[in-house]
Design a protein around this motif. Sequence first.
Motif, PDB file in Angstrom:
ATOM      1  N   VAL A  21       0.976  -0.935  -0.376  1.00 46.37           N
ATOM      2  CA  VAL A  21      -0.072   0.359  -0.153  1.00 46.37           C
ATOM      3  C   VAL A  21       0.905   1.464   0.221  1.00 46.37           C
ATOM      4  O   VAL A  21       0.577   2.148  -1.298  1.00 46.37           O
ATOM      5  CB  VAL A  21      -1.487  -0.326   1.402  1.00 46.37           C
ATOM      6  N   LEU A  22       1.595   1.276   1.101  1.00 45.77           N
ATOM      7  CA  LEU A  22       2.719   2.091   1.097  1.00 45.77           C
ATOM      8  C   LEU A  22       3.489   2.637   0.261  1.00 45.77           C
ATOM      9  O   LEU A  22       3.129   4.179  -0.855  1.00 45.77           O
ATOM     10  CB  LEU A  22       3.239   1.928   2.127  1.00 45.77           C
ATOM     11  N   ILE A  23       4.279   1.570  -0.614  1.00 45.52           N
ATOM     12  CA  ILE A  23       5.076   1.947  -1.435  1.00 45.52           C
ATOM     13  C   ILE A  23       3.754   2.121  -2.744  1.00 45.52           C
ATOM     14  O   ILE A  23       4.626   2.513  -4.339  1.00 45.52           O
ATOM     15  CB  ILE A  23       6.477   0.459  -2.027  1.00 45.52           C
ATOM     16  N   GLY A  24       3.468   1.126  -3.004  1.00 41.68           N
ATOM     17  CA  GLY A  24       2.642   1.618  -4.567  1.00 41.68           C
ATOM     18  C   GLY A  24       1.683   2.916  -4.571  1.00 41.68           C
ATOM     19  O   GLY A  24       1.884   3.310  -5.344  1.00 41.68           O
ATOM     20  N   ILE A  56       4.816   2.260   7.940  1.00 44.54           N
ATOM     21  CA  ILE A  56       6.239   2.252   8.842  1.00 44.54           C
ATOM     22  C   ILE A  56       6.377   1.060  10.579  1.00 44.54           C
ATOM     23  O   ILE A  56       7.171   0.288  10.550  1.00 44.54           O
ATOM     24  CB  ILE A  56       7.393   3.233   9.026  1.00 44.54           C
ATOM     25  N   VAL A  57       5.769   1.821  10.923  1.00 47.06           N
ATOM     26  CA  VAL A  57       5.798   1.588  12.571  1.00 47.06           C
ATOM     27  C   VAL A  57       5.244  -0.475  12.828  1.00 47.06           C
ATOM     28  O   VAL A  57       5.194  -1.117  12.908  1.00 47.06           O
ATOM     29  CB  VAL A  57       4.841   2.007  13.312  1.00 47.06           C
ATOM     30  N   VAL A  58       4.263  -0.572  11.572  1.00 45.78           N
ATOM     31  CA  VAL A  58       3.561  -2.015  11.269  1.00 45.78           C
ATOM     32  C   VAL A  58       4.249  -2.259  11.111  1.00 45.78           C
ATOM     33  O   VAL A  58       4.678  -3.419  11.298  1.00 45.78           O
ATOM     34  CB  VAL A  58       2.445  -1.517  10.822  1.00 45.78           C
ATOM     35  N   MET A  59       5.204  -2.073   9.682  1.00 46.02           N
ATOM     36  CA  MET A  59       6.398  -3.159   9.904  1.00 46.02           C
ATOM     37  C   MET A  59       7.411  -3.360  10.064  1.00 46.02           C
ATOM     38  O   MET A  59       7.996  -4.591  10.429  1.00 46.02           O
ATOM     39  CB  MET A  59       6.917  -2.345   7.892  1.00 46.02           C
ATOM     40  N   LEU A 108       9.737   7.210   1.418  1.00 45.45           N
ATOM     41  CA  LEU A 108       8.261   7.844   1.666  1.00 45.45           C
ATOM     42  C   LEU A 108       8.298   8.825   2.220  1.00 45.45           C
ATOM     43  O   LEU A 108       7.388   9.461   2.136  1.00 45.45           O
ATOM     44  CB  LEU A 108       7.753   6.363   1.930  1.00 45.45           C
ATOM     45  N   PHE A 109       9.110   8.553   3.509  1.00 46.54           N
ATOM     46  CA  PHE A 109       9.000  10.370   4.362  1.00 46.54           C
ATOM     47  C   PHE A 109       8.761  11.380   3.680  1.00 46.54           C
ATOM     48  O   PHE A 109       8.173  12.450   3.801  1.00 46.54           O
ATOM     49  CB  PHE A 109      10.141   9.823   5.688  1.00 46.54           C
ATOM     50  N   LEU A 110      10.488  11.346   2.820  1.00 45.96           N
ATOM     51  CA  LEU A 110      10.488  12.712   2.218  1.00 45.96           C
ATOM     52  C   LEU A 110       9.565  12.905   1.189  1.00 45.96           C
ATOM     53  O   LEU A 110       8.713  14.265   1.233  1.00 45.96           O
ATOM     54  CB  LEU A 110      11.208  12.273   1.139  1.00 45.96           C
ATOM     55  N   LEU A 111       8.328  11.590   0.306  1.00 40.13           N
ATOM     56  CA  LEU A 111       7.524  12.604  -0.732  1.00 40.13           C
ATOM     57  C   LEU A 111       6.102  12.523  -0.010  1.00 40.13           C
ATOM     58  O   LEU A 111       5.141  13.146  -0.713  1.00 40.13           O
ATOM     59  CB  LEU A 111       7.054  10.965  -1.767  1.00 40.13           C
ATOM     60  N   THR A 112       6.516  12.491   1.607  1.00 43.27           N
ATOM     61  CA  THR A 112       4.842  13.281   2.148  1.00 43.27           C
ATOM     62  C   THR A 112       5.011  14.844   2.111  1.00 43.27           C
ATOM     63  O   THR A 112       4.175  15.563   2.718  1.00 43.27           O
ATOM     64  CB  THR A 112       4.657  12.671   3.658  1.00 43.27           C
ATOM     65  N   LYS A 113       6.488  15.263   1.884  1.00 43.94           N
ATOM     66  CA  LYS A 113       6.512  16.733   2.339  1.00 43.94           C
ATOM     67  C   LYS A 113       5.641  17.676   0.596  1.00 43.94           C
ATOM     68  O   LYS A 113       6.156  16.901  -0.554  1.00 43.94           O
ATOM     69  CB  LYS A 113       7.630  16.960   1.454  1.00 43.94           C
ATOM     70  N   PRO A 114       5.175  18.103   0.942  1.00 44.75           N
ATOM     71  CA  PRO A 114       4.057  19.046  -0.258  1.00 44.75           C
ATOM     72  C   PRO A 114       4.793  19.986  -1.025  1.00 44.75           C
ATOM     73  O   PRO A 114       5.656  20.779   0.277  1.00 44.75           O
ATOM     74  CB  PRO A 114       2.772  19.538   0.308  1.00 44.75           C
ATOM     75  N   GLY A 115       4.735  20.336  -1.665  1.00 40.22           N
ATOM     76  CA  GLY A 115       5.298  21.056  -2.454  1.00 40.22           C
ATOM     77  C   GLY A 115       7.112  21.232  -3.165  1.00 40.22           C
ATOM     78  O   GLY A 115       7.512  22.910  -3.301  1.00 40.22           O
ATOM     79  N   VAL A 116       7.417  19.627  -2.940  1.00 37.22           N
ATOM     80  CA  VAL A 116       8.346  19.653  -4.406  1.00 37.22           C
ATOM     81  C   VAL A 116       8.779  19.527  -4.794  1.00 37.22           C
ATOM     82  O   VAL A 116       7.822  19.431  -6.143  1.00 37.22           O
ATOM     83  CB  VAL A 116       9.088  18.162  -3.686  1.00 37.22           C
ATOM     84  N   TRP A 129      13.059  10.962  -5.926  1.00 37.48           N
ATOM     85  CA  TRP A 129      12.867  10.417  -4.812  1.00 37.48           C
ATOM     86  C   TRP A 129      12.117   9.117  -5.004  1.00 37.48           C
ATOM     87  O   TRP A 129      11.738   7.431  -4.231  1.00 37.48           O
ATOM     88  CB  TRP A 129      11.744  11.118  -3.335  1.00 37.48           C
ATOM     89  N   GLN A 130      11.154   9.136  -6.286  1.00 40.84           N
ATOM     90  CA  GLN A 130      10.284   7.739  -5.839  1.00 40.84           C
ATOM     91  C   GLN A 130      10.941   6.459  -6.831  1.00 40.84           C
ATOM     92  O   GLN A 130      11.030   5.337  -6.428  1.00 40.84           O
ATOM     93  CB  GLN A 130       8.900   8.033  -7.370  1.00 40.84           C
ATOM     94  N   ILE A 131      11.860   7.204  -8.088  1.00 38.30           N
ATOM     95  CA  ILE A 131      12.758   5.753  -8.326  1.00 38.30           C
ATOM     96  C   ILE A 131      13.950   5.305  -7.568  1.00 38.30           C
ATOM     97  O   ILE A 131      14.414   3.952  -7.254  1.00 38.30           O
ATOM     98  CB  ILE A 131      13.571   7.074  -9.555  1.00 38.30           C
ATOM     99  N   SER A 132      14.066   5.603  -6.202  1.00 41.99           N
ATOM    100  CA  SER A 132      15.256   5.919  -5.488  1.00 41.99           C
ATOM    101  C   SER A 132      14.432   4.820  -4.329  1.00 41.99           C
ATOM    102  O   SER A 132      14.527   3.081  -4.375  1.00 41.99           O
ATOM    103  CB  SER A 132      15.820   6.832  -4.595  1.00 41.99           C
ATOM    104  N   ALA A 133      12.705   4.979  -4.422  1.00 42.16           N
ATOM    105  CA  ALA A 133      12.452   4.142  -3.669  1.00 42.16           C
ATOM    106  C   ALA A 133      11.582   2.726  -4.083  1.00 42.16           C
ATOM    107  O   ALA A 133      12.315   2.085  -3.264  1.00 42.16           O
ATOM    108  CB  ALA A 133      10.567   5.130  -2.689  1.00 42.16           C
ATOM    109  N   ILE A 134      11.915   3.048  -5.325  1.00 44.43           N
ATOM    110  CA  ILE A 134      11.261   1.518  -6.287  1.00 44.43           C
ATOM    111  C   ILE A 134      12.591   0.259  -6.425  1.00 44.43           C
ATOM    112  O   ILE A 134      12.028  -0.217  -5.704  1.00 44.43           O
ATOM    113  CB  ILE A 134      10.750   2.151  -7.668  1.00 44.43           C
ATOM    114  N   VAL A 135      13.540   1.544  -6.453  1.00 40.00           N
ATOM    115  CA  VAL A 135      14.502   0.152  -6.987  1.00 40.00           C
ATOM    116  C   VAL A 135      15.404   0.049  -5.134  1.00 40.00           C
ATOM    117  O   VAL A 135      15.689  -1.352  -4.719  1.00 40.00           O
ATOM    118  CB  VAL A 135      16.467   1.025  -6.686  1.00 40.00           C
TER     119      VAL A 135
END
Length: 129
Positions: free
Chosen positions: A21-24, A49-52, A89-97, A105-111
């Motif tokens: 759910v998170l990464i998707g 993240i806490v659950v994982m 994932l945490f960085l991707l929650t920052k608005p206005g980037v 960040w997304q490519i880095s999260a996928i890899v």
Amino acid sequence: MIMETSVDLLLRWAHIFPAIVLIGGAIGGSLLAQPAVAPMARGAVIGGIVVMLGTGLSMMMSAMATAPKGWHMWFGIKFLFALHVFAMLFLLTKPGVAPEKRKRWQISAIVGTALVVFAAEYLRHLRGA
Ligand code: HEM
């Protein structure tokens, strides 16, 4: 052959499902042209993240005692990549980037996730599960 109890299966489900759910969600959003970061994104990411971490540490405790040679090293590698994915994932929650930065960040999260899941499968293989 290691018999998995229903608790093990539930833990494994509660470990893998938030990752999907998170990464998707972090990646899918840009593919579906979601214009902005949802206000609840940061809470959802922190909760996931806490659950994982909780399910991961619990599975680690039950596997560690009987884990074969090499398992601990590979677990360490998986854990470090997982921390990297969590950071992205945490960085991707920052608005206005800027969009190009989000894309990085997304490519880095996928890899990172691809490497984490490979390490997870190898851990399971090492345990003969
Ligand atoms: C991005 C983060 C993560 C992802 C995508 C992820 C993914 C997975 C997957 C898919 C499995 C299941 C493999 C299988 O059953 O075939 C797994 C197992 C496991 N994960 Fe994670 N995980 C992540 C983070 C963590 C963290 C932070 C920890 C520890 C705190 C952890 C500890 C474990 C353990 C101990 C196993 C069982 C390994 C074995 O069967 O020997 N994981 N993980």
